[in-house]
Design an enzyme around this catalytic site. Sequence first.
Site, PDB file in Angstrom:
ATOM      1  N   GLY A   1       2.435  -6.950  -3.718  1.00 20.92           N
ATOM      2  CA  GLY A   1       2.737  -7.204  -5.084  1.00 20.92           C
ATOM      3  C   GLY A   1       4.126  -7.854  -5.402  1.00 20.92           C
ATOM      4  O   GLY A   1       4.911  -7.841  -4.508  1.00 20.92           O
TER       5      GLY A   1
ATOM      6  N   HIS B   1       4.020   6.091  -4.739  1.00 20.96           N
ATOM      7  CA  HIS B   1       3.937   4.702  -4.392  1.00 20.96           C
ATOM      8  C   HIS B   1       3.842   4.533  -2.830  1.00 20.96           C
ATOM      9  O   HIS B   1       4.726   3.916  -2.223  1.00 20.96           O
ATOM     10  CB  HIS B   1       4.805   3.769  -5.144  1.00 20.96           C
ATOM     11  CG  HIS B   1       4.325   2.375  -5.052  1.00 20.96           C
ATOM     12  ND1 HIS B   1       4.714   1.561  -6.167  1.00 20.96           N
ATOM     13  CD2 HIS B   1       3.566   1.661  -4.165  1.00 20.96           C
ATOM     14  CE1 HIS B   1       3.968   0.173  -5.976  1.00 20.96           C
ATOM     15  NE2 HIS B   1       3.473   0.190  -5.030  1.00 20.96           N
TER      16      HIS B   1
HETATM   17  C1  GLV Z   1       2.829  -2.241  -2.867  1.00 21.77           C
HETATM   18  O1  GLV Z   1       2.645  -1.782  -3.739  1.00 21.77           O
HETATM   19  C2  GLV Z   1       2.699  -3.643  -2.386  1.00 21.77           C
HETATM   20  O2  GLV Z   1       3.127  -4.572  -3.462  1.00 21.77           O
HETATM   21  O3  GLV Z   1       3.276  -4.121  -1.236  1.00 21.77           O
END
Ligand code: GLV
Length: 351
Positions: free
Chosen positions: A106, A317
């Site tokens: 991301g 996360h």
């Molecule tokens: C985790 O959320 C990433 O974007 O690697």
Amino acid sequence: MFCKSLSVVSSLVRHSVVISTARNMSNGRPLVYVTRSDMPQGGLDLLRKVCDVRIWAKPSQVPRNELLKGVVGASGIFCALTEKIDKELLDAAGPQLKVVGTISVGHDHIDLAECRKRNIRIGYTPDVLTDATAELTLALLLATSRRIPEAIHEARTGGWAASGAWAPVWLTGPGLANSTVGIVGFGRIGQAVARRVKAFGTAQILYTSRADNRRAKETGAIRADFDDILKKSDFIICCTALVPETKEMFNKAAFEKMKRTAVFVNTSRGGTVDQNALIGALQNNTIWGAGLDVTTPEPLPLDSPLFKLKNCVVLPHIGSATIETRNVMSELTARNILAALAGSEMPAEIK
Ligand code: GLV
């Protein structure tokens, strides 16, 4: 010394074209700022062969004011999704900055337009985390639907031992076998999730995508529009990137279209969800439950209503958090940075 450094860069990135890079230090080695001292070692070792590496000294998130000081004079920045890479930070770093490498797939924490304006290249870590994230998505889905955190709590705190607690309907939840699963966002991770849910004997897999995906055939997944997915799915899994079009796409209207028995799972970004609408939907039993690996903000404050809801499982996360994956991500981030510093093709560049 500098030439020697560049030839090592070249061999490391397996490209022969070396253009130039900023000389930041008197020894001619480029300076790379790393935002955490506990980044997996593999990437740091690669960087240290060629670069001077300045690292935030603590195994914790670097405070913004320290980050702004730390990046001054750096040719490269090795960051995580916890650091906002914006105009202020790029200004603080200075005009010699050539590359930002993020140890994530991301990249909504990076102002891409601002980087492009300054010819700063951006590296990221696609592919290498697909399996780990898909595995975690399944783990979270099952933890939510089979009420695993509640069950562990009951076993540990005497709920199970209480006379008459165990009953045929106790801690039951919806099964994945014979269900319809809707996957919103059918990129690498969405497809990997589809392959895994298929193994659970699902009746149907639906996915959103602008066009038919040729890899959908492998799982028999069928393209559907967002509304159809909301109405038909027993499990709705959000795997889409956060971009302006997907921001808060899971809003009150979306939750109201879902089945009352639906389980919503999000392993993409918290920003794809209107979180207050989700809290309302869980409190009013508009949907059955939710499993979230991502929230707004992160970390989620302890007083968030999401933590009080039995029908919600929140993880901090950890989508790609396998030992192997994080190491490979660290090495890929370093190789991205080294390639950009050498003026070569980066293994994984956001163009
Ligand atoms: C985790 O959320 C990433 O974007 O690697």
